[in-house]
Write a protein that holds these residues in place. Sequence first.
Motif, PDB file in Angstrom:
ATOM      1  N   PRO A  52       0.813  -1.231   0.000  1.00 31.66           N
ATOM      2  CA  PRO A  52       0.000   0.000   0.000  1.00 31.66           C
ATOM      3  C   PRO A  52       0.839   1.271   0.000  1.00 31.66           C
ATOM      4  CG  PRO A  52      -0.097  -1.050   2.144  1.00 31.66           C
ATOM      5  CD  PRO A  52       0.660  -1.977   1.233  1.00 31.66           C
ATOM      6  N   GLN A  53       2.094   1.159   0.411  1.00 31.37           N
ATOM      7  CA  GLN A  53       2.972   2.317   0.428  1.00 31.37           C
ATOM      8  C   GLN A  53       3.263   2.794  -1.006  1.00 31.37           C
ATOM      9  OE1 GLN A  53       6.651   1.597   2.434  1.00 31.37           O
ATOM     10  NE2 GLN A  53       7.114   3.772   2.679  1.00 31.37           N
ATOM     11  N   TRP A  54       3.204   1.882  -1.956  1.00 36.02           N
ATOM     12  CA  TRP A  54       3.478   2.238  -3.342  1.00 36.02           C
ATOM     13  C   TRP A  54       2.467   3.260  -3.865  1.00 36.02           C
ATOM     14  CZ3 TRP A  54       6.638   3.121  -6.910  1.00 36.02           C
ATOM     15  CH2 TRP A  54       6.217   3.266  -8.221  1.00 36.02           C
ATOM     16  N   ASP A  55       1.206   3.113  -3.511  1.00 39.23           N
ATOM     17  CA  ASP A  55       0.185   4.057  -3.968  1.00 39.23           C
ATOM     18  C   ASP A  55       0.470   5.469  -3.467  1.00 39.23           C
ATOM     19  OD1 ASP A  55      -1.202   2.065  -5.322  1.00 39.23           O
ATOM     20  OD2 ASP A  55      -2.425   1.574  -3.562  1.00 39.23           O
ATOM     21  N   VAL A  56       0.927   5.584  -2.231  1.00 40.37           N
ATOM     22  CA  VAL A  56       1.254   6.893  -1.667  1.00 40.37           C
ATOM     23  C   VAL A  56       2.479   7.475  -2.375  1.00 40.37           C
ATOM     24  CG1 VAL A  56       1.908   8.124   0.430  1.00 40.37           C
ATOM     25  CG2 VAL A  56       0.259   6.264   0.557  1.00 40.37           C
ATOM     26  N   ILE A  57       3.473   6.642  -2.641  1.00 45.61           N
ATOM     27  CA  ILE A  57       4.682   7.104  -3.337  1.00 45.61           C
ATOM     28  C   ILE A  57       4.331   7.582  -4.745  1.00 45.61           C
ATOM     29  CG2 ILE A  57       6.884   6.347  -4.325  1.00 45.61           C
ATOM     30  CD1 ILE A  57       7.084   4.415  -1.885  1.00 45.61           C
ATOM     31  N   ARG A  58       3.528   6.812  -5.439  1.00 43.64           N
ATOM     32  CA  ARG A  58       3.119   7.180  -6.804  1.00 43.64           C
ATOM     33  C   ARG A  58       2.322   8.489  -6.806  1.00 43.64           C
ATOM     34  NH1 ARG A  58      -1.401   6.262  -9.087  1.00 43.64           N
ATOM     35  NH2 ARG A  58      -1.985   4.642  -7.613  1.00 43.64           N
ATOM     36  N   GLU A  59       1.398   8.625  -5.874  1.00 44.09           N
ATOM     37  CA  GLU A  59       0.595   9.843  -5.768  1.00 44.09           C
ATOM     38  C   GLU A  59       1.475  11.060  -5.442  1.00 44.09           C
ATOM     39  OE1 GLU A  59      -2.897  11.527  -2.861  1.00 44.09           O
ATOM     40  OE2 GLU A  59      -2.875   9.387  -3.320  1.00 44.09           O
ATOM     41  N   ALA A  60       2.446  10.857  -4.558  1.00 47.35           N
ATOM     42  CA  ALA A  60       3.356  11.955  -4.211  1.00 47.35           C
ATOM     43  C   ALA A  60       4.165  12.388  -5.425  1.00 47.35           C
ATOM     44  CB  ALA A  60       4.284  11.522  -3.079  1.00 47.35           C
ATOM     45  N   TYR A  61       4.658  11.421  -6.194  1.00 50.64           N
ATOM     46  CA  TYR A  61       5.458  11.776  -7.367  1.00 50.64           C
ATOM     47  C   TYR A  61       4.603  12.437  -8.443  1.00 50.64           C
ATOM     48  CZ  TYR A  61       8.523  11.603 -11.346  1.00 50.64           C
ATOM     49  OH  TYR A  61       9.275  11.957 -12.441  1.00 50.64           O
ATOM     50  N   GLU A  62       3.375  11.953  -8.637  1.00 47.83           N
ATOM     51  CA  GLU A  62       2.489  12.565  -9.626  1.00 47.83           C
ATOM     52  C   GLU A  62       2.192  14.016  -9.265  1.00 47.83           C
ATOM     53  OE1 GLU A  62      -0.944  10.066  -9.839  1.00 47.83           O
ATOM     54  OE2 GLU A  62       0.084   8.534 -11.010  1.00 47.83           O
ATOM     55  N   THR A  63       2.192  14.315  -7.978  1.00 49.95           N
ATOM     56  CA  THR A  63       1.883  15.674  -7.544  1.00 49.95           C
ATOM     57  C   THR A  63       3.099  16.580  -7.597  1.00 49.95           C
ATOM     58  OG1 THR A  63       0.133  14.855  -6.111  1.00 49.95           O
ATOM     59  CG2 THR A  63       0.944  17.062  -5.666  1.00 49.95           C
ATOM     60  N   ILE A  64       4.174  16.221  -6.905  1.00 50.01           N
ATOM     61  CA  ILE A  64       5.311  17.147  -6.859  1.00 50.01           C
ATOM     62  C   ILE A  64       6.314  16.913  -7.983  1.00 50.01           C
ATOM     63  CG2 ILE A  64       5.062  17.606  -4.407  1.00 50.01           C
ATOM     64  CD1 ILE A  64       7.471  15.844  -3.898  1.00 50.01           C
ATOM     65  N   GLY A  65       6.096  15.901  -8.792  1.00 44.87           N
ATOM     66  CA  GLY A  65       6.938  15.687  -9.961  1.00 44.87           C
ATOM     67  C   GLY A  65       6.524  16.561 -11.138  1.00 44.87           C
ATOM     68  N   ASP A  66       5.350  17.175 -11.046  1.00 42.63           N
ATOM     69  CA  ASP A  66       4.842  18.071 -12.072  1.00 42.63           C
ATOM     70  C   ASP A  66       4.913  19.504 -11.533  1.00 42.63           C
ATOM     71  OD1 ASP A  66       1.890  19.391 -13.039  1.00 42.63           O
ATOM     72  OD2 ASP A  66       3.166  18.524 -14.593  1.00 42.63           O
ATOM     73  N   ASP A  67       5.475  20.420 -12.309  1.00 46.61           N
ATOM     74  CA  ASP A  67       5.693  21.787 -11.823  1.00 46.61           C
ATOM     75  C   ASP A  67       4.400  22.490 -11.420  1.00 46.61           C
ATOM     76  OD1 ASP A  67       8.466  21.761 -11.996  1.00 46.61           O
ATOM     77  OD2 ASP A  67       8.443  22.370 -14.107  1.00 46.61           O
ATOM     78  N   LEU A  68       3.361  22.363 -12.220  1.00 45.03           N
ATOM     79  CA  LEU A  68       2.105  23.037 -11.916  1.00 45.03           C
ATOM     80  C   LEU A  68       1.454  22.459 -10.654  1.00 45.03           C
ATOM     81  CD1 LEU A  68      -0.113  25.051 -12.657  1.00 45.03           C
ATOM     82  CD2 LEU A  68      -1.109  23.290 -14.099  1.00 45.03           C
ATOM     83  N   LYS A  69       1.385  21.130 -10.587  1.00 45.88           N
ATOM     84  CA  LYS A  69       0.797  20.495  -9.404  1.00 45.88           C
ATOM     85  C   LYS A  69       1.644  20.758  -8.165  1.00 45.88           C
ATOM     86  CE  LYS A  69      -1.490  16.768 -11.881  1.00 45.88           C
ATOM     87  NZ  LYS A  69      -1.526  15.307 -12.077  1.00 45.88           N
TER      88      LYS A  69
END
Length: 135
Positions: A52-69
Motif C-alpha cells: 500500500p505504500q506504493w500508492d502513496v509514493i506514486r501519488e506523491a510523485y504525480e503531484t510534486i513531480g509536475d511543476d504546476l501540481k
Amino acid sequence: MDLDTQHNAQTQVPDYYDVLQCSHRSTQDQIHRSYRQLALQHHPDKTSSNNPQWDVIREAYETIGDDLKRAQYDRWRMSKLPVPFKQWVRSQAHAVHWAFDYQRAIQSDQKKWWDARERREGAGDLYEKFRHYEI
C-alpha cells in the motif's frame, strides 16, 4: 465534516516531500531520482506482495513531480487550511479570478472619482494583497 476532522485534515495526509524523502527545495531531478530509488524498493513488480505504500509514493510523485501540481501543493501546504489537498484542488478549479483593467474601462471623469476614492479609503494596498492571494 466536523471540526476535529477539519482540523486534522492536513495532519492526516502524508507530506509528499517526506514520502519521497526530499525537501521542498529539491529540484525536479532530485525528486525524480528519489522516486526511482523508492520505485525500485516498493513497486509491485519488484515485491511479492501488494504494497500500500506504493500508492502513496506514486501519488506523491504525480503531484510534486509536475511543476504546476507542485506549485498548487506548495500553496496548499503553506496555507495550513483544514481541507485535504485533493479537495482543495477541486475547489480551485471552480474559483474564478478576473483581472480588470480600470484604466481602459472607466471614463476619464469616472476615473478621477475612482482614484480619489482609493486615496481616501487607502484600499489600494489591501486590494493588491487580495488580488495576489496574500490574504
